[in-house]
Design an enzyme around this catalytic site. Structure first.
Site, PDB file in Angstrom:
ATOM      1  N   ARG A  27      47.640  43.822  25.305  1.00  0.00           N
ATOM      2  CA  ARG A  27      46.882  44.946  25.860  1.00  0.00           C
ATOM      3  C   ARG A  27      47.562  46.297  25.640  1.00  0.00           C
ATOM      4  O   ARG A  27      46.893  47.292  25.359  1.00  0.00           O
ATOM      5  CB  ARG A  27      46.677  44.760  27.365  1.00  0.00           C
ATOM      6  CG  ARG A  27      45.585  43.806  27.746  1.00  0.00           C
ATOM      7  CD  ARG A  27      45.443  43.730  29.246  1.00  0.00           C
ATOM      8  NE  ARG A  27      44.862  44.943  29.805  1.00  0.00           N
ATOM      9  CZ  ARG A  27      44.760  45.199  31.096  1.00  0.00           C
ATOM     10  NH1 ARG A  27      45.232  44.325  31.976  1.00  0.00           N
ATOM     11  NH2 ARG A  27      44.211  46.318  31.527  1.00  0.00           N
ATOM     12  N   GLY A 206      48.310  41.372  34.975  1.00  0.00           N
ATOM     13  CA  GLY A 206      47.231  41.062  34.051  1.00  0.00           C
ATOM     14  C   GLY A 206      45.874  41.553  34.466  1.00  0.00           C
ATOM     15  O   GLY A 206      44.909  41.416  33.711  1.00  0.00           O
ATOM     16  N   LYS A 207      45.745  42.135  35.657  1.00  0.00           N
ATOM     17  CA  LYS A 207      44.427  42.527  36.139  1.00  0.00           C
ATOM     18  C   LYS A 207      43.963  43.840  35.484  1.00  0.00           C
ATOM     19  O   LYS A 207      44.714  44.504  34.776  1.00  0.00           O
ATOM     20  CB  LYS A 207      44.453  42.658  37.658  1.00  0.00           C
ATOM     21  CG  LYS A 207      44.696  41.339  38.381  1.00  0.00           C
ATOM     22  CD  LYS A 207      43.636  40.294  38.028  1.00  0.00           C
ATOM     23  CE  LYS A 207      43.629  39.095  38.960  1.00  0.00           C
ATOM     24  NZ  LYS A 207      44.800  38.234  38.866  1.00  0.00           N
ATOM     25  N   HIS A 208      42.721  44.203  35.756  1.00  0.00           N
ATOM     26  CA  HIS A 208      42.144  45.397  35.125  1.00  0.00           C
ATOM     27  C   HIS A 208      43.032  46.618  35.317  1.00  0.00           C
ATOM     28  O   HIS A 208      43.270  47.377  34.381  1.00  0.00           O
ATOM     29  CB  HIS A 208      40.766  45.690  35.718  1.00  0.00           C
ATOM     30  CG  HIS A 208      39.734  44.652  35.448  1.00  0.00           C
ATOM     31  ND1 HIS A 208      39.670  43.488  36.187  1.00  0.00           N
ATOM     32  CD2 HIS A 208      38.734  44.588  34.533  1.00  0.00           C
ATOM     33  CE1 HIS A 208      38.661  42.752  35.738  1.00  0.00           C
ATOM     34  NE2 HIS A 208      38.078  43.396  34.742  1.00  0.00           N
TER      35      HIS A 208
END
Length: 422
Positions: A27, A206-208
């Site tokens: 990401r 790992g979340k938004h």
């Protein structure tokens, strides 16, 4: 039945040339802005000799800003999404050995706090063809012992909150929305996490949007409930009570901290764009997958805008020469980042639940003589099982560009063309 050998040999899983040799990119959602926020705190600590703590100005600002993002209300920061559920349940002051309905598909941390508070988890099946539970599945579990409902929005897809709230209101039950996987998702224009009595969010890495390695947020529009949340999150400290009050309940230290909050504030400013870009990626994938036989995107609820923590895909075995596991192995061999099975999100099938391992080998809270329900009740979830058998997840993110989208579609088309039934 297997695909014709001449076609199957083209697949990378059988020694053919893969579509993509290099891994899809990570990401990269932390950058100089997050570093600057942490550096500023550490420089202040070095200048003053006072280390960053908790319940300070960064956390206050983060909670205020997240509440504003959701349209107003109150927010408290805690150290994980699991802690957020624990605190939300604790703040509701439910009597031990009462029942709490919880969705079958959730992170283990989305269920474990229930028995840890000596409450009895009642596992609701998913709606047909979904990872989310629905009103019918929730209502089927309501008994005279039911005291609350926990609803998860899995993968960023909104659950049917209007329908579930109708059931909850008919029975006078509070609803906790677990929006840990659904930051920024909406239903009928309204953010998930704002429909129920309390909304909880995980902000792990790992979340938004993230507050570092771990973190969580608890949201409510009820000021008195917010005050109870604050007390439950910090050892029962007498927040908002008359002078001279002492700790009013037994509780844990589940606080967030200033460093995490500083990172979270930066990430929160990026959240609208993160969600919008994920929606664009999925929109382009949906266009490219529309004519494939072996795989499809399940429809969302009417009025739903998903935020896509992952993309849930349905495999159609009746249209393929193979089973789902073989199909997913073929996709992975071509270079696609997928999770072929989401059974890790069925906590009621795990040893701890099956063998009632919460407090040693006692079997508590189920074994307590104070529990008046069925201690041996089983929770067959045929809809959830069917969804696990026919669905898999594509691990995507907002920083996929044209090349990643093109490669993903090329992989799906190659595998579909090879393994589909003619």
């Amino acid at each position: 039945m297997t695909a014709p050998k001449t076609r199957a040999a083209q697949l990378a899983v059988h020694g053919g040339e893969p579509v993509r040799r290099t891994p899809f990119p990570p990401r990269g959602h932390f950058g100089p802005e997050e570093k600057a926020a942490v550096d500023a705190l550490l420089e202040q600590a070095m200048a003053t000799g006072v280390a960053p703590g908790y319940n300070g100005p960064e956390e206050e600002a983060y909670c205020r800003e997240f509440a504003a993002y959701l349209g107003g209300g109150f927010v408290d920061g805690v150290n994980s999404g699991t802690s957020a559920l624990y605190v939300a349940l604790k703040a509701l002051a439910l009597e031990p050995f009462s029942e709490v309905i919880v969705a079958a598909v959730t992170d283990p941390g989305g269920m474990m706090p229930i028995p840890l508070l000596n409450l009895i988890p009642m596992v609701a099946d998913t709606a047909p063809g979904s990872f989310n539970t629905g009103p019918e599945q929730v209502e089927a579990l309501i008994t005279p012992l039911t005291r609350a409902i926990v609803v998860s929005h899995i993968g960023g897809e909104p659950a049917d909150m209007p329908g579930i709230l109708t059931v909850a209101e008919r029975h006078g039950l509070p609803v906790i929305e677990d929006a840990s996987q659904a930051h920024g998702a909406r239903l009928n224009g309204r953010f998930v996490g704002t429909f129920g009595t309390i909304g909880i969010f995980s902000t792990m890495s790992g979340k938004h949007h993230a507050s570092g390695a771990q973190g969580g947020l608890i949201y409510t529009r009820d000021e008195q409930l917010y005050q109870a949340v604050r007390r439950a999150a910090d050892r029962g400290k007498p927040f908002f009570l008359p002078p001279g009050s002492t700790n009013v309940t037994a509780g844990l230290n589940l606080n967030l901290n200033e460093i995490a909050a500083a990172i979270g504030r930066v990430q929160l400013r990026k959240l609208p764009e993160i969600v919008a870009r994920r929606q664009v990626v999925v929109g382009k994938l949906a266009e490219g997958l529309a004519d494939l036989a072996t795989v499809s995107l399940p429809p969302l609820l009417d009025g739903a805008e998903a935020s896509y923590w992952f993309l849930r895909l349905r495999f159609h075995p009746e249209r393929a020469h193979c089973d789902k596991e073989t199909y997913c192995r073929a996709l992975a061999a071509e270079g696609l980042p997928i999770n072929p099975s989401y059974r890790a999100a069925l906590p009621h099938t795990m040893d701890w639940f099956v063998h009632r391992r919460v407090f040693g080998r006692s079997g508590y809270p189920w074994a307590s003589p104070d529990y008046q329900g069925d201690r041996e009740r089983q929770f067959p979830c045929p809809n959830a099982e069917a969804a696990m058998d026919t669905h898999f997840n594509l691990q995507l993110h907002e920083n996929w560009g044209a090349a990643e989208i093109a490669d993903a579609l090329a992989i799906f088309r190659k595998v579909d063309a090879t393994l589909r039934r003619d």
